[in-house]
Design a protein around this motif. Structure first.
Motif, short mmCIF file in Angstrom:
data_model
loop_
_atom_site.label_atom_id
_atom_site.label_comp_id
_atom_site.label_asym_id
_atom_site.label_seq_id
_atom_site.Cartn_x
_atom_site.Cartn_y
_atom_site.Cartn_z
N VAL A 231 -5.43 -2.17 5.36
CA VAL A 231 -5.71 -2.89 4.12
C VAL A 231 -5.88 -4.38 4.38
O VAL A 231 -6.82 -5.02 3.88
CB VAL A 231 -4.57 -2.64 3.09
N LEU B 187 -2.45 -1.31 -3.30
CA LEU B 187 -3.39 -0.21 -3.11
C LEU B 187 -2.65 1.10 -2.98
O LEU B 187 -1.53 1.15 -2.46
CB LEU B 187 -4.26 -0.44 -1.87
N SER C 102 0.85 -1.20 0.00
CA SER C 102 0.00 0.00 0.00
C SER C 102 0.88 1.24 0.00
O SER C 102 1.98 1.24 0.54
CB SER C 102 -0.92 0.02 1.22
N ILE D 13 -12.05 1.72 0.24
CA ILE D 13 -11.01 0.71 0.04
C ILE D 13 -11.63 -0.64 -0.31
O ILE D 13 -11.19 -1.33 -1.23
CB ILE D 13 -10.13 0.58 1.30
#
Length: 461
Positions: free
Chosen positions: A334, A356, A326, A373
């Motif tokens: 996450v 991400l 991420s 998310i």
């Protein structure tokens, strides 16, 4: 007569030891302890003096008089926002950031405006000569400002110049280059930084001189020197961004006169820093239409709602353990959301590598970004596009519920202002207020319901 004593101080955390140690016991850094000599006190310390010139004495709380708070507005609205509405006279402000990020540029621009409109400015630089500062000031368009330049690192000389000029504002660039000759330690050491900051604090509070300090940062991103440096000042601002890109983020992590976690967005140009009035448009201007794995969240940064695109990319893993990467998002958050999606939304993610990112270089850490998310991950996993006019707000719990978030009215208004047609919010946030915008507000109670409404999948129990 008292003898001088020797001690060893860690340059990283300020730990003090009577003998030399190869590794600091407090922070674990190797070869960071340096030798310092403590000279005996030659004279009694002087008490702090009030602005009226009288020594400060203990006073009953009921007899303390207060004045109406007056703030000095700068030309830069973004800086005013981060400072809590403007500069508080007599405050001590610390600005830290990576080399070349724009700290000196910002302060030179602010100094030029203050010198023209709000009083005398003394700009002290320990890193540049007066001619170098003049050249940069002309490039920034503040070359005609009536401020004083003083390339000096000796603190007694700086304090003497302040007594002579009596400036309203003092700029120190940077605190790591300043030196107190009476201290037998290297320039930039923990003891020097601590003593220099103490002198500047006495100057700001005793004589009412508003002081801005530039602080260097370590390779880990923290301000170099002892942590007490950040405790002593009134406001701590961090300049964030990538020197390879033009946008900069000024973030308040401590502010005795306003909100923390407030941010200001700037764009670095050849003629200096320029404020960005609507950062949401910048964060979304390069969004591709028809792309999967992209969801927009309305995040609160201090008192300001901003819209940021969250991107997710899922690919089948080649190795036994799936990889989670991420940028701008908390790695643990996450992993948690992916576990909830696998358990509560029937998405098989254990064999998927996940990447991400929060676009624009912004860092998001508030709970309200969870739903965006989750939707971005599901969009990439299913290879299904999310409608470009949709945005998402909501915190996700471990049981799959979508929990309420703060300041939902401001988030909805910001999304409507930028032309979004639908916003998914926690259903409990719909109680007690009426949507007066043109945007359609959809309340969801669980992550499974959100997936059903966005992608048309079946709800799970």
């Amino acid at each position: 007569m008292a003898k001088a004593k020797t001690r060893y101080v860690c340059e990283n955390c300020g730990y003090i030891s009577a003998s030399y140690l190869g590794r600091c016991p407090q922070c674990g850094t190797w070869n960071s302890l340096i030798e310092e000599t403590i000279e005996p006190e030659q004279a009694a310390s002087k008490p702090r003096v009030a602005l009226s010139g009288e020594a400060i004495k203990p006073t009953l709380l009921t007899k303390v008089t207060t004045e109406k708070e007056v703030r000095v507005k700068t030309k830069n609205a973004e800086l005013n926002r981060v400072l809590g509405g403007g500069i508080v006279p007599g405050s001590l402000v610390l600005i830290g950031g990576d080399p070349g990020i724009g700290k000196s540029t910002l302060l030179l621009q602010v100094s030029g405006y203050l010198a023209k409109n709000h009083g005398t400015v003394l700009y002290v630089s320990g890193e540049e000569s007066a001619s170098q500062i003049k050249m940069r000031a002309e490039r920034l368009g503040v070359g005609d400002a009536g401020m004083y330049l003083y390339p000096e690192t000796d603190m007694p000389s700086i304090l003497a110049a302040v007594d002579e000029l009596k400036p309203d504002y003092l700029i120190i660039d940077s605190v790591q280059t300043m030196n107190v000759p009476t201290m037998n330690s290297a320039v930039g050491s923990v003891a020097q930084i601590r003593e220099v900051t103490a002198e500047l604090m006495r100057l700001a509070k005793g004589k009412g001189v508003t002081t801005f300090i530039v602080g260097h940062v370590t390779k880990e991103g923290a301000i170099a020197g002892p942590k007490i440096l950040e405790h002593m000042v009134d406001t701590v601002l961090y300049f964030e961004g990538d020197t390879d890109h033009t946008y900069r983020i000024l973030r308040a992590v401590k502010n005795r006169f306003g909100n923390t976690n407030e941010i200001g967005i700037f764009e670095m140009r050849r003629d200096g820093l320029r404020e960005v009035a609507n950062p949401s448009e910048i964060f979304l201007e390069e969004r591709l239409s028809g792309a999967t794995g992209s969801a927009v969240v309305v995040s609160m940064e201090g008192t300001r709602p901003i819209l940021v695109e969250i991107q997710a990319l899922l690919t089948p893993t080649v190795y036994g353990n799936a990889k989670r990467t991420s940028s701008g998002l908390d790695h643990n958050k996450v992993s948690l959301i992916m576990a909830v999606l696998e358990k509560r939304a029937n998405l098989l993610l254990q064999n998927q590598d996940a990447y991400l990112k929060a676009t624009g270089g912004v860092k998001l850490d508030e709970p309200a970004i969870d739903l965006a998310i989750a939707v971005a991950i599901a969009s990439s996993y299913r290879d299904t596009e999310i409608p470009a006019a949709d945005c998402f707000v909501g915190e996700i719990g471990l049981t799959g519920e979508v929990r309420r978030v703060s300041r939902i009215e401001d988030r909805v208004k910001e999304a409507a202002k930028l032309g979004f047609e639908r916003i998914y919010v926690p259903k409990n946030n719909l109680q007690g207020w009426k949507n007066e915008s043109d945007i359609q507000v959809i309340g969801v109670t669980s992550v499974a319901e959100a997936m059903h409404r966005v992608f048309g999948t079946k709800k799970t129990k």
